[in-house]
Design an enzyme around this catalytic site. Structure first.
Site, PDB file in Angstrom:
ATOM      1  N   HIS A  72       0.876  -1.178   0.000  1.00  0.00           N
ATOM      2  CA  HIS A  72       0.000   0.000   0.000  1.00  0.00           C
ATOM      3  C   HIS A  72       0.910   1.224   0.000  1.00  0.00           C
ATOM      4  O   HIS A  72       1.658   1.447   0.950  1.00  0.00           O
ATOM      5  CB  HIS A  72      -0.914  -0.010   1.232  1.00  0.00           C
ATOM      6  CG  HIS A  72      -1.956  -1.087   1.181  1.00  0.00           C
ATOM      7  ND1 HIS A  72      -2.350  -1.801   2.287  1.00  0.00           N
ATOM      8  CD2 HIS A  72      -2.670  -1.551   0.123  1.00  0.00           C
ATOM      9  CE1 HIS A  72      -3.287  -2.671   1.908  1.00  0.00           C
ATOM     10  NE2 HIS A  72      -3.494  -2.544   0.610  1.00  0.00           N
TER      11      HIS A  72
ATOM     12  N   GLU B 166       1.621   3.696   2.874  1.00  0.00           N
ATOM     13  CA  GLU B 166       2.129   3.119   4.123  1.00  0.00           C
ATOM     14  C   GLU B 166       3.646   2.964   3.969  1.00  0.00           C
ATOM     15  O   GLU B 166       4.166   1.877   3.768  1.00  0.00           O
ATOM     16  CB  GLU B 166       1.440   1.775   4.383  1.00  0.00           C
ATOM     17  CG  GLU B 166      -0.075   1.936   4.516  1.00  0.00           C
ATOM     18  CD  GLU B 166      -0.843   0.618   4.478  1.00  0.00           C
ATOM     19  OE1 GLU B 166      -0.221  -0.455   4.539  1.00  0.00           O
ATOM     20  OE2 GLU B 166      -2.079   0.687   4.384  1.00  0.00           O
TER      21      GLU B 166
ATOM     22  N   HIS C  26       2.879  -3.189   6.945  1.00  0.00           N
ATOM     23  CA  HIS C  26       1.805  -2.233   6.669  1.00  0.00           C
ATOM     24  C   HIS C  26       1.737  -1.194   7.788  1.00  0.00           C
ATOM     25  O   HIS C  26       2.423  -1.261   8.786  1.00  0.00           O
ATOM     26  CB  HIS C  26       0.450  -2.965   6.614  1.00  0.00           C
ATOM     27  CG  HIS C  26       0.227  -3.833   5.430  1.00  0.00           C
ATOM     28  ND1 HIS C  26      -0.655  -3.526   4.424  1.00  0.00           N
ATOM     29  CD2 HIS C  26       0.762  -5.044   5.107  1.00  0.00           C
ATOM     30  CE1 HIS C  26      -0.648  -4.505   3.521  1.00  0.00           C
ATOM     31  NE2 HIS C  26       0.208  -5.435   3.904  1.00  0.00           N
TER      32      HIS C  26
ATOM     33  N   GLU D 275       1.423  -4.732  11.065  1.00  0.00           N
ATOM     34  CA  GLU D 275       0.779  -3.411  11.004  1.00  0.00           C
ATOM     35  C   GLU D 275       1.414  -2.480  12.032  1.00  0.00           C
ATOM     36  O   GLU D 275       1.142  -2.594  13.229  1.00  0.00           O
ATOM     37  CB  GLU D 275      -0.727  -3.555  11.283  1.00  0.00           C
ATOM     38  CG  GLU D 275      -1.519  -4.210  10.164  1.00  0.00           C
ATOM     39  CD  GLU D 275      -1.992  -3.207   9.104  1.00  0.00           C
ATOM     40  OE1 GLU D 275      -1.691  -1.997   9.242  1.00  0.00           O
ATOM     41  OE2 GLU D 275      -2.662  -3.648   8.148  1.00  0.00           O
TER      42      GLU D 275
HETATM   43 ZN   LIG Z   1      -1.849  -1.809   4.266  1.00  0.00          ZN
END
Ligand SMILES: [Zn+2]
Length: 260
Positions: free
Chosen positions: A78, A81, A175, A228
């Site tokens: 992404h 990010e 992420h 994350e």
């Molecule tokens: Zn992500």
């Protein structure tokens, strides 16, 4: 004729003979030569282009080591990010400084999985597709945002190619900003181990349709972590990121051995 020439010629001839005989190989990272690790491991570092984005940006992969155990660490699928990218770069530096970690294993690093998205600070690729919904998982849903077909995007095809080529034993995809260690496939032990080395809690978020976690973890059965970090981690430099998360990444690299 210069009197040095015969000596220079003799040295060149000697290198040619040794190279042909397999006794001498050029070392790509001379800063690592002064270690106890066999030069073959040190010289096994390779950058290569595994694909190109829609806008032609290269998707680069770095392979370190050549052992049978393979860890794939990747970031920024992404594009908005970004913090995983300097963290993976810092991991590469750590591995070069500690080549003993490469004994018996290969570490494959993919710093920017979505280079067009990173350039435009966008979650999506230039086609507006969420690459982390574009894989050929059983739970995939076709849509404009997930791609009208599985693997419709060159970036997701490049990631799949890396997985098929290197056959990783475990994958960490970095992420932001959900602040947890999520996992798919047989990765609970790996998630809990990484959780011992950073402040992020282990939390099962549930398989997202067509995600890399669903594809690699559920379809292929490869342990995969969706790591994350925090949204505010984008403000940190690579050293600060390393202080927060480096040990957790090292734990993933050396798993199931404990991190030092
Ligand atoms: Zn992500």
């Amino acid at each position: 004729m210069n009197r040095k020439w015969p000596a220079i010629s003799a040295v060149c001839a000697l290198f040619a003979v040794l190279t042909f005989a397999g006794c001498y190989r050029p070392v790509r990272y001379p800063e690592l030569v002064d270690t106890h690790v066999p030069p073959a491991i040190v010289s096994a570092a390779r950058y290569h282009i595994v694909g190109t984005s829609v806008h032609g940006r290269p998707i680069m992969c770095l392979g370190l080591g050549q052992g049978p155990d393979v860890a794939l660490i990747m970031a920024t699928i992404h594009g908005n990010e970004p913090a995983g990218t300097p963290l993976v770069r810092r991991l590469a530096m750590h591995l070069r400084q500690h080549p003993e970690m490469l004994s018996g294993r290969k570490v494959v690093l993919l710093r920017v999985a979505n280079p067009d998205g990173l350039a435009h600070n966008s979650r999506y690729n230039i086609h507006g597709v969420d690459l982390n919904r574009n894989f050929e998982a059983a739970n995939r849903l076709n849509s404009r945002q997930s791609g009208l077909t599985a693997l419709s995007e060159p970036e997701s095809r490049a990631i799949r190619q890396v997985i098929l080529q290197y056959k990783p034993d475990r994958i960490v995809s970095i992420h932001q900003p959900l602040a947890c260690i999520d996992y798919d496939g047989p990765a609970q032990g790996l998630a809990e181990r990484m959780g011992q080395y950073c402040a992020l809690p282990v939390k099962k978020l549930g398989a997202r349709p067509g995600s890399l976690g669903s594809y690699a973890g559920v379809t292929l059965g490869i342990p995969i972590i969706t790591f994350e970090m925090l949204g505010s981690d984008s403000q940190l430099d690579s050293e600060a990121l390393w202080q927060k998360y480096g040990k957790a990444l090292v734990a993933a690299v050396v798993y199931p051995n404990p991190a030092q």
